[in-house]
Structures are given as structure tokens and as C-alpha cells.
Design an enzyme around this catalytic site. Structure first.
Site, PDB file in Angstrom:
ATOM      1  N   ASN A 140      48.120  86.423  57.034  1.00 25.98           N
ATOM      2  CA  ASN A 140      47.486  85.106  57.032  1.00 25.98           C
ATOM      3  C   ASN A 140      48.534  84.008  56.275  1.00 25.98           C
ATOM      4  O   ASN A 140      48.388  83.998  55.249  1.00 25.98           O
ATOM      5  CB  ASN A 140      46.229  84.998  56.375  1.00 25.98           C
ATOM      6  CG  ASN A 140      45.563  83.614  56.215  1.00 25.98           C
ATOM      7  OD1 ASN A 140      46.132  82.579  56.856  1.00 25.98           O
ATOM      8  ND2 ASN A 140      44.496  83.373  55.654  1.00 25.98           N
ATOM      9  N   VAL A 141      49.308  83.429  57.047  1.00 25.74           N
ATOM     10  CA  VAL A 141      50.422  82.496  56.494  1.00 25.74           C
ATOM     11  C   VAL A 141      49.997  81.563  55.667  1.00 25.74           C
ATOM     12  O   VAL A 141      50.655  80.898  55.028  1.00 25.74           O
ATOM     13  CB  VAL A 141      51.327  82.031  57.673  1.00 25.74           C
ATOM     14  CG1 VAL A 141      52.203  83.194  58.171  1.00 25.74           C
ATOM     15  CG2 VAL A 141      50.817  81.081  58.535  1.00 25.74           C
ATOM     16  N   ASN A 201      57.626  81.861  62.827  1.00 26.62           N
ATOM     17  CA  ASN A 201      57.184  81.479  64.303  1.00 26.62           C
ATOM     18  C   ASN A 201      55.706  81.256  64.204  1.00 26.62           C
ATOM     19  O   ASN A 201      55.315  80.312  65.067  1.00 26.62           O
ATOM     20  CB  ASN A 201      57.234  82.705  65.251  1.00 26.62           C
ATOM     21  CG  ASN A 201      56.770  82.403  66.461  1.00 26.62           C
ATOM     22  OD1 ASN A 201      57.025  81.597  67.311  1.00 26.62           O
ATOM     23  ND2 ASN A 201      55.778  83.268  66.806  1.00 26.62           N
ATOM     24  N   SER A 244      59.897  72.657  67.657  1.00 26.42           N
ATOM     25  CA  SER A 244      59.390  72.154  68.839  1.00 26.42           C
ATOM     26  C   SER A 244      60.353  70.732  69.319  1.00 26.42           C
ATOM     27  O   SER A 244      60.502  70.055  68.467  1.00 26.42           O
ATOM     28  CB  SER A 244      57.734  71.789  68.857  1.00 26.42           C
ATOM     29  OG  SER A 244      57.482  71.274  70.188  1.00 26.42           O
ATOM     30  N   TYR A 303      50.903  68.083  64.644  1.00 30.07           N
ATOM     31  CA  TYR A 303      51.912  68.973  64.946  1.00 30.07           C
ATOM     32  C   TYR A 303      53.402  68.472  64.840  1.00 30.07           C
ATOM     33  O   TYR A 303      54.260  69.292  64.506  1.00 30.07           O
ATOM     34  CB  TYR A 303      51.638  69.492  66.507  1.00 30.07           C
ATOM     35  CG  TYR A 303      52.268  70.570  67.055  1.00 30.07           C
ATOM     36  CD1 TYR A 303      52.198  71.955  66.482  1.00 30.07           C
ATOM     37  CD2 TYR A 303      53.463  70.477  68.017  1.00 30.07           C
ATOM     38  CE1 TYR A 303      52.588  73.081  67.136  1.00 30.07           C
ATOM     39  CE2 TYR A 303      54.179  71.697  68.565  1.00 30.07           C
ATOM     40  CZ  TYR A 303      53.541  72.847  67.960  1.00 30.07           C
ATOM     41  OH  TYR A 303      54.447  74.060  68.738  1.00 30.07           O
ATOM     42  N   ILE A 351      57.082  76.072  77.077  1.00 28.23           N
ATOM     43  CA  ILE A 351      57.589  77.237  77.526  1.00 28.23           C
ATOM     44  C   ILE A 351      56.105  77.923  78.075  1.00 28.23           C
ATOM     45  O   ILE A 351      55.006  77.518  77.390  1.00 28.23           O
ATOM     46  CB  ILE A 351      57.872  78.266  76.076  1.00 28.23           C
ATOM     47  CG1 ILE A 351      59.055  77.446  75.367  1.00 28.23           C
ATOM     48  CG2 ILE A 351      58.240  79.514  76.426  1.00 28.23           C
ATOM     49  CD1 ILE A 351      60.355  77.241  76.280  1.00 28.23           C
TER      50      ILE A 351
END
Lengths: 247, 77
Positions: free
Chosen positions: A62-63, A89, A141, A154, A187
Site C-alpha cells: 500500500n503505497v 507506477n 501522464s 490528477y 493508453i
């Protein structure tokens, strides 16, 4: 020094870009640890790596938890050795127009997408410093530079990540550690599958190559930056987006 | 068996790439021995390994000379 036998850590590796990246690094001879947030995800990473004939395994991480980062790093160090290639990532989206965005939608995205990079990168630095060799690749991104409707949270996190990349690159360059970002365009992953079809059609009109990218096409860019051949590139953000953000 | 002082000086010499005869107890890592900020962090890492101890960040910041490093190790034996 090739990446053969080096330990690579890829966060968010159960699907999409992370999984493709884990496989690409594994094909280059790295021992790969891929992480997922659930036990099921970690198991599927282990199985996938085994199917591909790649050494390594999936682990639960869990980052957003320092404890989790510390314990996973300890486990990797004990089982495989210090990871010298790290791909940050793991990421989420919680899209909303700013006027409706809740504080937790903002905070969750900053924590998972940006503060995670601080936690993980700091935790792996000791091993890289000692080895006098390291590669950190952050998955940003196209939205970091272009902006996107409904993604103030984001876009801010990804732009922050690119700034972090440049600052850290300067700090650790003397130890032969490079820090770069890859900024994917649109993507074909679960994240973009969630977008409505009209948006897909509109997107394709803005992309000179007129299609969504494949996860493998991002993985190739990451694998290059992780390779010995990219040793003179640091603090850079590589745009991989079918030409939609030429500058 | 070398003394703590000798072991500390040996590590300082290795980490900072200076000859041991140039290192005195009063030597400051940054001012006299040319260490940069990353060097000082790595030096603490090396001391931790040599003496099998963990030096918390707030303590590590106070270790700026060879004598301070020796004192820390002696106090935490």
C-alpha cells in the site's frame, strides 16, 4: 553494467502499464518484484511472472502507508537484494470538475500518486547510493503538461511528480543514479476503458497516430530508461503519446 | 583489534576519499574534508554498519566532526 540479475521494483504491477513494464524489465534479465494492493493481485503477478519465465514475485504494498513501504522493502532486501531499478507506477484517478471535487478526492490522488513517490524513492535510495548505480522511472501522464477537464487533482499530482523527478535527479546524480519520468498519453488500460465512448472518439481525433497506445509501448520506454544505454539521461520526462502533445 | 578512534578515522577516510594522516579529531567533514550533504549521509550509513547501531536522523545531524562521531559511538556502545 547490464540490468541482468538486478532487482527491479514495479509498483501497481497487476495490470496495465505496470504489468507490461514488469514483463519488459524481466525480459531484459531483471529479477522483478511487482506490487499490488491486494493478496489476489500479488498472486496474479507471481503467476504472470512465472508464466513469462521471469524470476521474481508479486507482493502486497500500500503505497499510501509508510509502514507498508518499509516492510515490503525489508522483505525485498532480504529475499532478493536491494532494488536498483524502481518504477513508481501505482496510481489512481478520482475525476471530478473542480466545483464538485471533494477534499478526499483531492487528497487520495495526491497521496497515492505523488506522496507515494516520495515514500518509495526515499526508501530505495540507500541501496542505490551504496551500489553507485540506480534507475528510478516515474510514470507521469500527458495530463501533467496538457491539463484535462475533470482532472485538476490528477494533473497536479503528475506535474508534481515531474518536478520531483528533476529535483531528485540533481540530488543523486553524483552517485550515478538517474531519475526520469515517462508521460504516457492515452493508453488502452482499465483506467481509460472507464472513459465514455464519445471521449474515446474525440481523443483519437487529437492523436496524430489516431489510436490509443498499448501498455507495451510505455513499457518499452521505461525499459530503455532503465537500461545501461540511457545512463546519460536524467531529470527528463519522455513523452509517449502518439504525437498528441508535441512541443 | 583497532580502537574506536582508528575505526572511525578509517571509515571517514574511505567514505570521503582522504588520506588517514590528513584526518584529525577536530576535522570537520564538510569544512575540512570536503564532504557534501550526500557524503555526510553516506558516512553515517557506513558508521551504522561498522558499529552495528542505528543513528537516528536528529542525532546524525549533530555529528559534524571526527571527534563527534567517536563520542557518539563511545556513548552508544
Amino acid at each position: 553494467m547490464s540490468i541482468e540479475g538486478k532487482v527491479a521494483l514495479v509498483t501497481g504491477a497487476s495490470r496495465g502499464i505496470g504489468r507490461a513494464t514488469a514483463y519488459a524489465l524481466g525480459k531484459m534479465g531483471a529479477i522483478v518484484v511487482g506490487t499490488a494492493t491486494s493478496e489476489g493481485g500479488a498472486n496474479s503477478i507471481s503467476e504472470g511472472l512465472a508464466e513469462q519465465g521471469i524470476q521474481g514475485k508479486g507482493m502486497v504494498l500500500n503505497v499510501t502507508s509508510q509502514e507498508s513501504v518499509d516492510s515490503v522493502l525489508k522483505e525485498i532486501n532480504a529475499e532478493f537484494g536491494a532494488p536498483l531499478i524502481v518504477v513508481n507506477n501505482a496510481g489512481i484517478t478520482k475525476d471530478n470538475i473542480l466545483m464538485r471535487m471533494k477534499e478526499d478526492e483531492w487528497d487520495d490522488v495526491q497521496d497515492t500518486n505523488l506522496k507515494s513517490v516520495f515514500r518509495v524513492s526515499k526508501a530505495v535510495l540507500r541501496g542505490m547510493t551504496k551500489a553507485r548505480w540506480g534507475r528510478i522511472v516515474n510514470i507521469s501522464s500527458v495530463v501533467a503538461t496538457m491539463g484535462n477537464m475533470g482532472q485538476t487533482n490528477y494533473a497536479a499530482a503528475k506535474a508534481g511528480m515531474e518536478g520531483f523527478t528533476r529535483a531528485m535527479a540533481r540530488e543523486v546524480a553524483s552517485r550515478n543514479i538517474t531519475v526520469n519520468s515517462v508521460a504516457p498519453g492515452f493508453i488502452a488500460t482499465d483506467m481509460t476503458d472507464a472513459l465514455p465512448e464519445e471521449q474515446h472518439d474525440m481523443l483519437k481525433k487529437q492523436i496524430p497516430l489516431a489510436r490509443l497506445g498499448q501498455p507495451e509501448e510505455i513499457a518499452n520506454a521505461v525499459a530503455f530508461l532503465a537500461s545501461e544505454g540511457a545512463g546519460y539521461i536524467t531529470g527528463e520526462t519522455l513523452q509517449v503519446n502518439g504525437g498528441m502533445n508535441m512541443r | 583489534m583497532s580502537t574506536i578512534e582508528e575505526r572511525v578515522k578509517k571509515i571517514v577516510g574511505e567514505q570521503l576519499g582522504v588520506k588517514e594522516e590528513e584526518i584529525t579529531n577536530a576535522s570537520s567533514f564538510v569544512d575540512d574534508l570536503g564532504a557534501d550533504s550526500l557524503d555526510t549521509v553516506e558516512l553515517v550509513m557506513a558508521l551504522e554498519e561498522e558499529f552495528e547501531t542505528e543513528i537516528p536522523d536528529e542525532e546524525a545531524e549533530k555529528i559534524t566532526t571526527v571527534q563527534e562521531a567517536i563520542d557518539y559511538v563511545v556513548a552508544h556502545q
